[in-house]
Motif scaffolding. Structure first.
Motif, PDB file in Angstrom:
ATOM      1  N   ILE A   1       3.543   9.122 -12.521  1.00 62.40           N
ATOM      2  CA  ILE A   1       4.627   8.442 -13.233  1.00 62.40           C
ATOM      3  C   ILE A   1       4.436   6.935 -13.241  1.00 62.40           C
ATOM      4  N   VAL A   2       4.135   6.342 -12.097  1.00 64.25           N
ATOM      5  CA  VAL A   2       3.959   4.883 -12.055  1.00 64.25           C
ATOM      6  C   VAL A   2       2.717   4.489 -12.843  1.00 64.25           C
ATOM      7  N   SER A   3       1.673   5.287 -12.788  1.00 63.33           N
ATOM      8  CA  SER A   3       0.473   4.987 -13.559  1.00 63.33           C
ATOM      9  C   SER A   3       0.787   4.946 -15.057  1.00 63.33           C
ATOM     10  N   GLU A   4       1.577   5.900 -15.523  1.00 63.99           N
ATOM     11  CA  GLU A   4       2.007   5.928 -16.925  1.00 63.99           C
ATOM     12  C   GLU A   4       2.817   4.681 -17.272  1.00 63.99           C
TER      13      GLU A   4
ATOM     14  N   SER B   1      -0.988   2.180  -3.128  1.00 64.86           N
ATOM     15  CA  SER B   1      -0.792   1.184  -4.172  1.00 64.86           C
ATOM     16  C   SER B   1      -2.119   0.558  -4.590  1.00 64.86           C
ATOM     17  N   SER B   2      -3.004   0.305  -3.626  1.00 64.45           N
ATOM     18  CA  SER B   2      -4.323  -0.242  -3.959  1.00 64.45           C
ATOM     19  C   SER B   2      -5.077   0.723  -4.876  1.00 64.45           C
ATOM     20  N   LYS B   3      -5.045   2.006  -4.561  1.00 61.11           N
ATOM     21  CA  LYS B   3      -5.726   3.021  -5.392  1.00 61.11           C
ATOM     22  C   LYS B   3      -5.112   3.081  -6.782  1.00 61.11           C
ATOM     23  N   LEU B   4      -3.789   3.004  -6.856  1.00 62.26           N
ATOM     24  CA  LEU B   4      -3.100   3.025  -8.148  1.00 62.26           C
ATOM     25  C   LEU B   4      -3.533   1.848  -9.019  1.00 62.26           C
ATOM     26  N   LEU B   5      -3.562   0.658  -8.427  1.00 63.66           N
ATOM     27  CA  LEU B   5      -3.970  -0.528  -9.184  1.00 63.66           C
ATOM     28  C   LEU B   5      -5.417  -0.405  -9.652  1.00 63.66           C
ATOM     29  N   GLU B   6      -6.308   0.025  -8.776  1.00 65.31           N
ATOM     30  CA  GLU B   6      -7.718   0.170  -9.149  1.00 65.31           C
ATOM     31  C   GLU B   6      -7.878   1.207 -10.256  1.00 65.31           C
ATOM     32  N   LYS B   7      -7.115   2.291 -10.184  1.00 68.05           N
ATOM     33  CA  LYS B   7      -7.141   3.320 -11.235  1.00 68.05           C
ATOM     34  C   LYS B   7      -6.711   2.734 -12.577  1.00 68.05           C
ATOM     35  N   ASN B   8      -5.832   1.733 -12.515  1.00 65.42           N
ATOM     36  CA  ASN B   8      -5.328   1.096 -13.729  1.00 65.42           C
ATOM     37  C   ASN B   8      -6.066  -0.191 -14.076  1.00 65.42           C
TER      38      ASN B   8
END
Length: 175
Positions: free
Chosen positions: A100-103, A132-139
């Motif tokens: 959800i946050v990635s979207e 959060s670090s993984k989420l940012l890197e994914k984005n």
């Protein structure tokens, strides 16, 4: 899980209080868990203030099936003269790990580059917040370094990683 982004209103304070009072959600936000709904109303007031002052914008992340606010995301500490801003987000732990946050990030990053003519979007993350670090890197965010004792919050100095995403990165990613 499908979600959308919307303006947060006073009527959303009870939904927001559910996650803003959660110790796990607030753990890496440099804030103590909220104790009263008044604190949530103050948070909503801050969202309105940064929008009015053109220093940021914060959207609620809503559950499409029931319309409840389950998180928020947006920009703050915006510096139009430098074409940069900082991004932030939080989500009720009930919805963690569902994309959800990635979207939401994908949508607001594009919005920022297209409508605010941003060149740079920054994010600050506690080293212990690996999700959060993984989420940012994914984005598409790149870690630039460690800001030692960058903030004094909750009675202690915190180190923070700084991440960034540049406008040129988005063109390359979505071309």
């Amino acid at each position: 899980m499908d979600s959308s982004k919307t303006e947060v209103l006073k009527e959303d304070s009870a939904d927001m209080f559910l996650y803003l009072s959660d110790k796990e959600v607030m753990k890496h936000m440099e804030l103590e868990p909220f104790q009263t709904e008044k604190e949530t109303l103050d948070e909503i007031g801050w969202y309105q203030k940064i929008f009015k002052e053109s220093t940021g914008i914060r959207w609620g992340i809503t559950h499409k099936e029931n319309g409840r606010v389950i998180g928020s995301c947006g920009f703050f500490y915006t510096h139009p003269e430098h074409s940069r801003t900082e991004i932030g987000y939080e989500l009720s732990k009930e919805y963690w790990g569902k994309g959800i946050v990635s979207e939401a990030l994908e949508a607001i990053i594009l919005y920022g580059f297209q409508h605010f003519q941003l060149e740079r979007i920054e994010a600050l993350v506690e080293p212990a917040n690996s999700a959060s670090s993984k989420l940012l890197e994914k984005n598409g965010f790149k870690q630039e370094g460690l800001l030692r004792h960058y903030e004094f919050t909750c009675g202690k100095f915190d180190d923070l990683y700084i991440y960034s995403r540049l406008k040129g990165d988005i063109i390359t990613t979505y071309s």
